[in-house]
Design a protein around this motif. Structure first.
Motif, mmCIF file in Angstrom:
data_model
loop_
_atom_site.group_PDB
_atom_site.id
_atom_site.type_symbol
_atom_site.label_atom_id
_atom_site.label_comp_id
_atom_site.label_asym_id
_atom_site.label_seq_id
_atom_site.Cartn_x
_atom_site.Cartn_y
_atom_site.Cartn_z
ATOM 1 N N VAL A 1 1.775 26.741 -20.080
ATOM 2 C CA VAL A 1 1.088 25.683 -20.830
ATOM 3 C C VAL A 1 1.608 24.311 -20.416
ATOM 4 C CG1 VAL A 1 0.807 24.681 -23.128
ATOM 5 C CG2 VAL A 1 0.481 27.134 -22.794
ATOM 6 N N LEU A 2 2.916 24.164 -20.316
ATOM 7 C CA LEU A 2 3.492 22.886 -19.888
ATOM 8 C C LEU A 2 2.988 22.487 -18.504
ATOM 9 C CD1 LEU A 2 7.244 23.191 -21.013
ATOM 10 C CD2 LEU A 2 5.557 21.560 -21.880
ATOM 11 N N LEU A 3 3.073 23.415 -17.572
ATOM 12 C CA LEU A 3 2.734 23.107 -16.182
ATOM 13 C C LEU A 3 1.240 22.877 -16.001
ATOM 14 C CD1 LEU A 3 5.057 25.820 -14.625
ATOM 15 C CD2 LEU A 3 5.396 23.357 -14.456
ATOM 16 N N SER A 4 0.428 23.774 -16.539
ATOM 17 C CA SER A 4 -1.027 23.639 -16.387
ATOM 18 C C SER A 4 -1.552 22.426 -17.136
ATOM 19 C CB SER A 4 -1.733 24.904 -16.873
ATOM 20 O OG SER A 4 -1.318 26.033 -16.150
ATOM 21 N N GLY A 5 -1.064 22.229 -18.361
ATOM 22 C CA GLY A 5 -1.531 21.092 -19.155
ATOM 23 C C GLY A 5 -1.237 19.770 -18.485
ATOM 24 N N LEU B 1 0.830 -1.204 0.000
ATOM 25 C CA LEU B 1 0.000 0.000 0.000
ATOM 26 C C LEU B 1 0.869 1.260 0.000
ATOM 27 C CD1 LEU B 1 -2.891 1.171 0.202
ATOM 28 C CD2 LEU B 1 -2.655 1.060 2.696
ATOM 29 N N ILE B 2 1.938 1.234 0.761
ATOM 30 C CA ILE B 2 2.829 2.389 0.844
ATOM 31 C C ILE B 2 3.482 2.669 -0.504
ATOM 32 C CG2 ILE B 2 5.015 3.205 1.817
ATOM 33 C CD1 ILE B 2 4.179 1.781 4.427
ATOM 34 N N PHE B 3 4.049 1.634 -1.130
ATOM 35 C CA PHE B 3 4.854 1.857 -2.334
ATOM 36 C C PHE B 3 4.019 1.946 -3.608
ATOM 37 C CE2 PHE B 3 8.359 0.705 0.390
ATOM 38 C CZ PHE B 3 9.403 1.446 -0.120
ATOM 39 N N GLU B 4 2.863 1.309 -3.646
ATOM 40 C CA GLU B 4 2.085 1.301 -4.878
ATOM 41 C C GLU B 4 0.956 2.323 -4.887
ATOM 42 O OE1 GLU B 4 3.037 -0.352 -7.441
ATOM 43 O OE2 GLU B 4 4.681 -1.251 -6.309
ATOM 44 N N VAL B 5 0.566 2.827 -3.714
ATOM 45 C CA VAL B 5 -0.566 3.747 -3.655
ATOM 46 C C VAL B 5 -0.189 5.066 -2.967
ATOM 47 C CG1 VAL B 5 -2.924 4.106 -2.820
ATOM 48 C CG2 VAL B 5 -2.217 1.852 -3.635
ATOM 49 N N ARG B 6 0.293 4.966 -1.739
ATOM 50 C CA ARG B 6 0.474 6.175 -0.931
ATOM 51 C C ARG B 6 1.618 7.061 -1.439
ATOM 52 N NH1 ARG B 6 -1.945 5.274 4.198
ATOM 53 N NH2 ARG B 6 -3.999 4.391 3.743
ATOM 54 N N ILE B 7 2.787 6.487 -1.697
ATOM 55 C CA ILE B 7 3.922 7.304 -2.151
ATOM 56 C C ILE B 7 3.643 7.949 -3.509
ATOM 57 C CG2 ILE B 7 6.349 7.255 -2.849
ATOM 58 C CD1 ILE B 7 6.876 5.220 -0.704
ATOM 59 N N PRO B 8 3.154 7.203 -4.520
ATOM 60 C CA PRO B 8 2.831 7.872 -5.799
ATOM 61 C C PRO B 8 1.809 8.986 -5.639
ATOM 62 C CG PRO B 8 2.843 5.498 -6.069
ATOM 63 C CD PRO B 8 2.954 5.750 -4.605
ATOM 64 N N ARG B 9 0.834 8.785 -4.761
ATOM 65 C CA ARG B 9 -0.190 9.818 -4.570
ATOM 66 C C ARG B 9 0.408 11.062 -3.921
ATOM 67 N NH1 ARG B 9 -6.381 9.058 -2.609
ATOM 68 N NH2 ARG B 9 -6.916 11.263 -2.450
ATOM 69 N N ALA B 10 1.233 10.884 -2.910
ATOM 70 C CA ALA B 10 1.849 12.030 -2.237
ATOM 71 C C ALA B 10 2.759 12.794 -3.187
ATOM 72 C CB ALA B 10 2.623 11.565 -1.010
ATOM 73 N N LEU B 11 3.552 12.079 -3.971
ATOM 74 C CA LEU B 11 4.462 12.739 -4.909
ATOM 75 C C LEU B 11 3.692 13.433 -6.033
ATOM 76 C CD1 LEU B 11 7.334 10.089 -5.198
ATOM 77 C CD2 LEU B 11 7.307 12.205 -3.858
ATOM 78 N N THR B 12 2.616 12.805 -6.494
ATOM 79 C CA THR B 12 1.785 13.436 -7.530
ATOM 80 C C THR B 12 1.163 14.722 -7.006
ATOM 81 O OG1 THR B 12 1.284 11.289 -8.540
ATOM 82 C CG2 THR B 12 -0.179 13.118 -9.074
ATOM 83 N N ALA B 13 0.658 14.678 -5.768
ATOM 84 C CA ALA B 13 0.090 15.889 -5.165
ATOM 85 C C ALA B 13 1.136 16.995 -5.072
ATOM 86 C CB ALA B 13 -0.471 15.569 -3.781
ATOM 87 N N ALA B 14 2.351 16.631 -4.666
ATOM 88 C CA ALA B 14 3.422 17.623 -4.546
ATOM 89 C C ALA B 14 3.756 18.236 -5.900
ATOM 90 C CB ALA B 14 4.666 16.978 -3.937
ATOM 91 N N LEU B 15 3.856 17.416 -6.927
ATOM 92 C CA LEU B 15 4.227 17.910 -8.250
ATOM 93 C C LEU B 15 3.105 18.737 -8.873
ATOM 94 C CD1 LEU B 15 6.025 14.698 -9.582
ATOM 95 C CD2 LEU B 15 7.099 16.909 -9.085
ATOM 96 N N VAL B 16 1.861 18.299 -8.715
ATOM 97 C CA VAL B 16 0.732 19.074 -9.245
ATOM 98 C C VAL B 16 0.636 20.418 -8.530
ATOM 99 C CG1 VAL B 16 -1.791 19.181 -9.392
ATOM 100 C CG2 VAL B 16 -0.592 17.090 -10.039
ATOM 101 N N GLY B 17 0.773 20.403 -7.212
ATOM 102 C CA GLY B 17 0.730 21.658 -6.460
ATOM 103 C C GLY B 17 1.836 22.610 -6.872
ATOM 104 N N ALA B 18 3.043 22.067 -7.043
ATOM 105 C CA ALA B 18 4.170 22.900 -7.479
ATOM 106 C C ALA B 18 3.922 23.463 -8.873
ATOM 107 C CB ALA B 18 5.460 22.083 -7.458
ATOM 108 N N ALA B 19 3.427 22.627 -9.795
ATOM 109 C CA ALA B 19 3.180 23.071 -11.167
ATOM 110 C C ALA B 19 2.138 24.182 -11.212
ATOM 111 C CB ALA B 19 2.737 21.882 -12.027
ATOM 112 N N LEU B 20 1.038 24.011 -10.485
ATOM 113 C CA LEU B 20 -0.016 25.022 -10.485
ATOM 114 C C LEU B 20 0.457 26.326 -9.843
ATOM 115 C CD1 LEU B 20 -3.110 22.824 -9.529
ATOM 116 C CD2 LEU B 20 -2.525 23.729 -11.788
#
Length: 342
Positions: A254-258, A64-83
Motif C-alpha cells: 500500500v505504501l509503495l503503490s500508493g 535544466l539539469i538541476f530543476e528538470v532532468r535530475i528530479p525526473r530521473a530520480l523520480t523514475a528510479a524511485l517509482v520503478g523501485a517502488a512498483l
C-alpha cells in the motif's frame, strides 16, 4: 578434487546475487546519467559534469539539469523501485506469478480514490492526493488479500488474476464515470496514462522515504516469504506467522503503490515483469530478490521514460504505454505457461 569443485561451485552460486546487485547499481547509475542528457534538448556529458563541478546559474542547461532532468530521473528510479518491490511482495505473499498492483486492482483503487478527491473535494495538493492514493491502494490490496484468505479452495493464479481484473475494471469504470460527470476527465487523464513529465524535487522528497520504508518492511519479511514459497503448512510448521507476513507485506504494498500512483499515475507491468527476471538471476531467496528487484525496476522505468521522450520528440509518449508494450506479451506468456501446468 570433487569436493573442491563442489565448493567452488557453491561459492559461485553464493556470490551471484551480490554480482547482480552490483550490476543493478551500475545500470541504474548509467541510466540516470543517460536520462539527464536525453530529451528535446540533448545535453552532452561534458556539460552535465560541468554543472556538478562548477554550476553557473546563468546557463540554461545547468538550470535544466538541476530543476528538470535530475528530479525526473530520480523520480523514475524511485517509482520503478517502488512498483517492482510491490509486485515482488504481491507475488510472494499470494504465491501468484501473475500478481501485480496494476493487474489485481491496487493501482486502479488508487485511481478511483484520486477521482473521488478531484470530484468531491477539489484536492490537488501533493499531500492530499498522496493520502487519497494510499486509501485507494489499501482498499484494493485488502480486497485481494481477503479474497485469498477466505476462499476455502486453493485458488489458481489465473482465477485470482481474473478476480483482480474484474476488480480493476470496476474501479476503472467508477473512476471514468466520476471524471465525466464532474468534468475532471482532463485532470484524471494523467493518472490513466501514467507519466513523469511533471516530476519535481518535491516528488523525490516524498518518494524516497516511503520507498526506503517499504523496502525495509519487505526485508523484515524476506525470510518468511522465502519459506512461504514452500507452502502455508511448511511456513507455519517452521514458526512463521502467516497473518503477520501477509498484513506487513500488504502494508508495504500500500505504501509503495500508493506513493507511486499518486505521483506517476497508472504505470503497469513493472511489478509483474521484474520479479520473474530477478528470480531467474538470483534464485528464490527474498533477501536478494527484493533489493535486486528494486534496482532492476528502477533501471527499467528510467529506460522506459527515456524512450517516452525520444520516440516522438518534442512530444512525449505516455510511459504507461511503453511498459504495457513490454508487459502485455509477458503476461500472456505467463498465463499460457500456468495453464499448461494446471
Amino acid at each position: 578434487m570433487p569436493s573442491l569443485v563442489k565448493t567452488s561451485k557453491e561459492q559461485a552460486m553464493n556470490s551471484r546475487p551480490l554480482i547482480w546487485l552490483l550490476i543493478g547499481l551500475i545500470g541504474v547509475a548509467i541510466s540516470i546519467t543517460i536520462s539527464i542528457g536525453s530529451g528535446a534538448v540533448w545535453i552532452p556529458p561534458s556539460v552535465i559534469i560541468e554543472s556538478f563541478t562548477s554550476f553557473n546559474p546563468e546557463l540554461l542547461e545547468h538550470h535544466l539539469i538541476f530543476e528538470v532532468r535530475i528530479p525526473r530521473a530520480l523520480t523514475a528510479a524511485l517509482v520503478g523501485a517502488a512498483l517492482a518491490i510491490a509486485g515482488t511482495l504481491m507475488q510472494g505473499v499470494t504465491r501468484n506469478p501473475l500478481a501485480d498492483p496494476s493487474i489485481i486492482g491496487i493501482t486502479q483503487g488508487s485511481g478511483l480514490a484520486i477521482a473521488i478527491a478531484l470530484s468531491f473535494f477539489s484536492s490537488n495538493s501533493y499531500w492530499g492526493l498522496l493520502g487519497w492514493s494510499f486509501i485507494g491502494a489499501a482498499l484494493g490490496a485488502v480486497l485481494v488479500l481477503l479474497f485469498t484468505i477466505i476462499s476455502r479452495e486453493q485458488l489458481s493464479p489465473v482465477t485470482l488474476t481474473l478476480a483482480g481484473a474484474a476488480l480493476s475494471m470496476l474501479f476503472s469504470a467508477l473512476s471514468t464515470g466520476l471524471a465525466l460527470y464532474f468534468q475532471v476527465a482532463q485532470d484524471l487523464s494523467f493518472w490513466f496514462a501514467g507519466g513523469l513529465s511533471g516530476s519535481k524535487w518535491v516528488h523525490v522528497y516524498i518518494l524516497f522515504p516511503i520507498t526506503i520504508t517499504g523496502l525495509l518492511i519487505a526485508l523484515t519479511m524476506s525470510r518468511s516469504l522465502t519459506t512461504l514459497t514452500m507452502g502455508d503448512d511448511v511456513a507455519t510448521g517452521l514458526g512463521h506467522s502467516l497473518h503477520r507476513v501477509r498484513w506487513f507485506s500488504i502494508t508495504a504494498v500500500v505504501l509503495l503503490s500508493g506513493a507511486a500512483v499518486s505521483i506517476a499515475g497508472a504505470i503497469g507491468f513493472i511489478g509483474l515483469v521484474v520479479p520473474h527476471i530477478v528470480r531467474s538471476l538470483v534464485g528464490v531467496d527474498y533477501r536478494y530478490i527484493l533489493p535486486t528487484s528494486a534496482l532492476i525496476g528502477a533501471f527499467l522505468l528510467i529506460i522506459a521514460d527515456i524512450g517516452a521522450r525520444m520516440i516522438n520528440p518534442p512530444f512525449e509518449t505516455p510511459v504507461g504505454a511503453i511498459t504495457a508494450i513490454i508487459g502485455v506479451p509477458f503476461f500472456l506468456y505467463l498465463a499460457r505457461m500456468k495453464r499448461r501446468n494446471v
